[in-house]
Design an enzyme around this catalytic site. Structure first.
Site, PDB file in Angstrom:
ATOM      1  N   CYS A  37       0.791  -1.235   0.000  1.00  0.00           N
ATOM      2  CA  CYS A  37       0.000   0.000   0.000  1.00  0.00           C
ATOM      3  C   CYS A  37       0.822   1.282   0.000  1.00  0.00           C
ATOM      4  CB  CYS A  37      -0.923   0.006   1.218  1.00  0.00           C
ATOM      5  SG  CYS A  37      -2.033  -1.387   1.231  1.00  0.00           S
TER       6      CYS A  37
HETATM    7  N1  LIG Z   1      -2.571  -6.013   2.147  1.00  0.00           N
HETATM    8  C1  LIG Z   1      -3.003  -4.930   2.775  1.00  0.00           C
HETATM    9  O1  LIG Z   1      -2.624  -4.672   3.910  1.00  0.00           O
HETATM   10  C2  LIG Z   1      -3.989  -3.976   2.144  1.00  0.00           C
HETATM   11  C3  LIG Z   1      -4.578  -2.994   2.952  1.00  0.00           C
HETATM   12  C4  LIG Z   1      -5.493  -2.116   2.402  1.00  0.00           C
HETATM   13  C5  LIG Z   1      -5.783  -2.197   1.044  1.00  0.00           C
HETATM   14  N2  LIG Z   1      -5.196  -3.148   0.253  1.00  0.00           N
HETATM   15  C6  LIG Z   1      -5.592  -3.187  -1.144  1.00  0.00           C
HETATM   16  O2  LIG Z   1      -6.427  -4.317  -1.356  1.00  0.00           O
HETATM   17  C7  LIG Z   1      -6.214  -4.856  -2.658  1.00  0.00           C
HETATM   18  C8  LIG Z   1      -5.829  -6.320  -2.548  1.00  0.00           C
HETATM   19  O3  LIG Z   1      -4.605  -6.417  -1.826  1.00  0.00           O
HETATM   20  P1  LIG Z   1      -4.111  -7.748  -1.133  1.00  0.00           P
HETATM   21  O4  LIG Z   1      -3.000  -7.362  -0.230  1.00  0.00           O
HETATM   22  O5  LIG Z   1      -5.262  -8.511  -0.593  1.00  0.00           O
HETATM   23  O6  LIG Z   1      -3.521  -8.531  -2.411  1.00  0.00           O
HETATM   24  P2  LIG Z   1      -3.130 -10.085  -2.483  1.00  0.00           P
HETATM   25  O7  LIG Z   1      -2.110 -10.180  -3.568  1.00  0.00           O
HETATM   26  O8  LIG Z   1      -2.818 -10.607  -1.123  1.00  0.00           O
HETATM   27  O9  LIG Z   1      -4.456 -10.785  -2.955  1.00  0.00           O
HETATM   28  C9  LIG Z   1      -5.037 -10.591  -4.183  1.00  0.00           C
HETATM   29  C10 LIG Z   1      -5.678 -11.897  -4.621  1.00  0.00           C
HETATM   30  O10 LIG Z   1      -6.337 -11.649  -5.845  1.00  0.00           O
HETATM   31  C11 LIG Z   1      -6.145 -12.774  -6.694  1.00  0.00           C
HETATM   32  N3  LIG Z   1      -6.376 -12.337  -8.052  1.00  0.00           N
HETATM   33  C12 LIG Z   1      -5.566 -11.694  -8.914  1.00  0.00           C
HETATM   34  N4  LIG Z   1      -6.200 -11.459 -10.060  1.00  0.00           N
HETATM   35  C13 LIG Z   1      -7.452 -11.932  -9.912  1.00  0.00           C
HETATM   36  C14 LIG Z   1      -8.584 -11.971 -10.768  1.00  0.00           C
HETATM   37  N5  LIG Z   1      -8.547 -11.464 -12.002  1.00  0.00           N
HETATM   38  N6  LIG Z   1      -9.704 -12.566 -10.292  1.00  0.00           N
HETATM   39  C15 LIG Z   1      -9.731 -13.082  -9.052  1.00  0.00           C
HETATM   40  N7  LIG Z   1      -8.706 -13.072  -8.210  1.00  0.00           N
HETATM   41  C16 LIG Z   1      -7.576 -12.500  -8.649  1.00  0.00           C
HETATM   42  C17 LIG Z   1      -4.745 -13.242  -6.390  1.00  0.00           C
HETATM   43  O11 LIG Z   1      -4.554 -14.590  -6.753  1.00  0.00           O
HETATM   44  C18 LIG Z   1      -4.685 -13.022  -4.870  1.00  0.00           C
HETATM   45  O12 LIG Z   1      -5.110 -14.169  -4.162  1.00  0.00           O
HETATM   46  C19 LIG Z   1      -5.138  -3.976  -3.290  1.00  0.00           C
HETATM   47  O13 LIG Z   1      -5.754  -2.977  -4.035  1.00  0.00           O
HETATM   48  C20 LIG Z   1      -4.433  -3.376  -2.099  1.00  0.00           C
HETATM   49  O14 LIG Z   1      -3.818  -2.141  -2.422  1.00  0.00           O
HETATM   50  C21 LIG Z   1      -4.308  -4.050   0.779  1.00  0.00           C
END
Ligand SMILES: NC(=O)c1ccc[n+]([C@@H]2O[C@H](COP(=O)([O-])OP(=O)(O)OC[C@H]3O[C@@H](n4cnc5c(N)ncnc54)[C@H](O)[C@@H]3O)[C@@H](O)[C@H]2O)c1
Length: 448
Positions: free
Chosen positions: A282
């Protein structure tokens, strides 16, 4: 027109009653650090939940009741699956079964440090292919203001269905803080902005039973901007204390002691802490989403660029401190054994994305150091976009610790017993103030 309004109204009413009865089926797309706890939270509150991911391995593991995220214990997943209210799938045709579709896919940067919206676009096309009247689509992925309505909505409308008439659309930013024991999905308030009043009301109704506090805002752009503000605020303030660390260090003043004193002011000051550089999915990334879109409006985001510059320079600063500390022992970096403690981007998580540990390891290796690392949460370094270094985590035996010329604390996991580490080590360079208050014995400790 009257007929169309009546249709939208009746679709909204139908969905509202399903939400109130908790029979509305929630589909969470992207079962990562954000999506998985969210799916768990909805299921725990009685909603039937379907989790979709393109990664078949994750889906199979979930359905077997296994966890692939360190701070989510397998018992939680076992319970989730045993509750009968959760199922994971890779089958996009099942999108049709959902009443509410929540999108939590990644939003990284491209090689050119521009927003990579391909995951949102790809998911948008899958939703489009199975979209049916009456569904609510909520985007949670962090992104720049305008994404929900200018990028996602047109893709969804390629289905022939019209937003606000046939389906509902909202944005609600994720505020997950992995590893935080005080705040989880359930007790973090949720900001919700809708494409129209009905979309906002439905999204608010959906989240209200599962989180403590829904904060409705006037539209999707405000909700998107809110998330960017939160993350930019952190990036800029961390850069400020990182800069102050360099200044105070040169003056022989301990920045951590300064911050502890300053935080006793009961108003107008919030503490931020310096470190080896930014990490995670992030803070190092999201502000640049705003920078990119601001350029389209002819506005230059100087604070964000400067914060990025200061924070990106931190691994180099740490490596310089390591070189100085070794020099005090009459040792060159070249040939010295240097072990990095902690490669996760933050304490007590198993997520190495964008971790400054990789830059520190690579810079030290380029200078000829014999580098190694330990991380109780990351047994082997995974392939990273910008780094090629591949190592296995070393066990911190007394012999191993004693054989190192320098240990560099990059991530201060709770599992580390710094008193014990200092008992065997000759030199520690500490970027987290993790060794504060310990008796160093014969070990030299340098902050960086
Ligand atoms: N990790 C954090 O602490 C956090 C906090 C706030 C916001 N975010 C935001 O949340 C969002 C997700 O982040 P995250 O950390 O969970 O990512 P992540 O990489 O842990 O998880 C994303 C998941 O999406 C899947 N994926 C990718 N393409 C896909 C598709 N086309 N269809 C279905 N699934 C698909 C991946 O296989 C993965 O399991 C991002 O925008 C991030 O900026 C993350």
């Amino acid at each position: 027109m009257t007929l169309q309004l009546a249709t939208a109204e009746s679709l909204a009413q139908e969905l509202q009653s399903r939400i109130e009865a908790r029979t509305a089926r929630v589909l969470v797309v992207g079962l990562g650090y954000v999506g998985l706890p969210l799916a768990e939270t909805f299921a725990a509150q009685g909603y039937p939940v379907l989790g979709f991911d393109i990664d078949a391995d994750k889906v199979n593991r979930l359905n077997r009741g296994e966890s692939y995220i360190g701070h989510i214990c397998p018992e939680r997943i076992e319970e989730l699956v045993a509750s009968g209210r959760f199922e994971a799938t890779t089958d996009p045709a099942r999108f049709r079964e959902a009443d509410a579709i929540i999108i939590c896919v990644p939003t990284p940067l491209t090689e050119a440090r521009e927003p990579d919206l391909s995951y949102i676009e790809g998911t948008g096309r899958t939703v489009r292919d199975f979209l049916r009247p009456g569904q609510l689509v909520v985007l949670e992925s962090t992104t720049y203001p305008g994404t929900t309505e200018d990028l996602l909505r047109p893709i969804l409308e390629e289905s022939g269905l019209v937003c606000g008439r046939d389906f509902f659309l909202a944005y609600s930013p994720e505020r997950e803080d992995p590893g935080n024991r005080d705040f989880a999905t359930r007790n973090i308030p949720k900001v919700v902005g809708g494409f129209d009043a009905a979309s906002r009301a439905l999204a608010a109704a959906l989240y209200e039973p599962v989180v403590e506090g829904v904060v409705p805002v006037s539209g999707t752009r405000v909700a998107e901007a809110c998330k960017i503000l939160e993350n930019t605020y952190r990036a800029v303030n961390i850069a400020l204390v990182n800069e102050l660390k360099c200044v105070f260090d040169a003056m022989g003043i301990d920045v951590w002691e300064v911050i502890e004193a300053a935080r006793t002011k009961p108003f107008g000051f919030q503490p931020f802490y310096p470190g080896p550089g930014l990490g995670g999915h992030c803070i190092p990334i999201d502000p640049f989403y705003l920078t990119w879109v601001a350029r389209k409006y002819g506005v230059h985001t100087r604070f964000i660029e400067l914060a990025g510059e200061v924070n990106t320079a931190m691994p180099h600063y740490v490596v310089e401190r390591v070189a100085e500390a070794l020099n005090e022992d009459g040792k060159p970096v070249k040939g010295s054994r240097v072990c990095v403690l902690g490669v996760a981007y933050k304490k007590d998580v198993d997520d190495p994305r964008e971790s400054p540990a990789f830059a520190v390891l690579e810079m030290l290796r380029r200078r000829g150091a014999r580098v190694s690392y330990n991380d109780p949460h990351i047994p082997a370094l995974p392939a990273m976009r910008h780094h090629t270094i591949r190592l296995q985590s070393e066990a911190l035996t007394p012999e191993f610790l004693a054989a190192q010329d320098c240990l560099v604390v990059v991530t201060d996991h709770s599992a580390y017993d710094f008193e014990e580490i200092a008992r065997h080590a000759a030199l520690i360079v500490d970027t987290r103030n993790a060794t504060a208050g310990i008796a160093p014995g014969r070990c030299r400790i340098r902050k960086a």
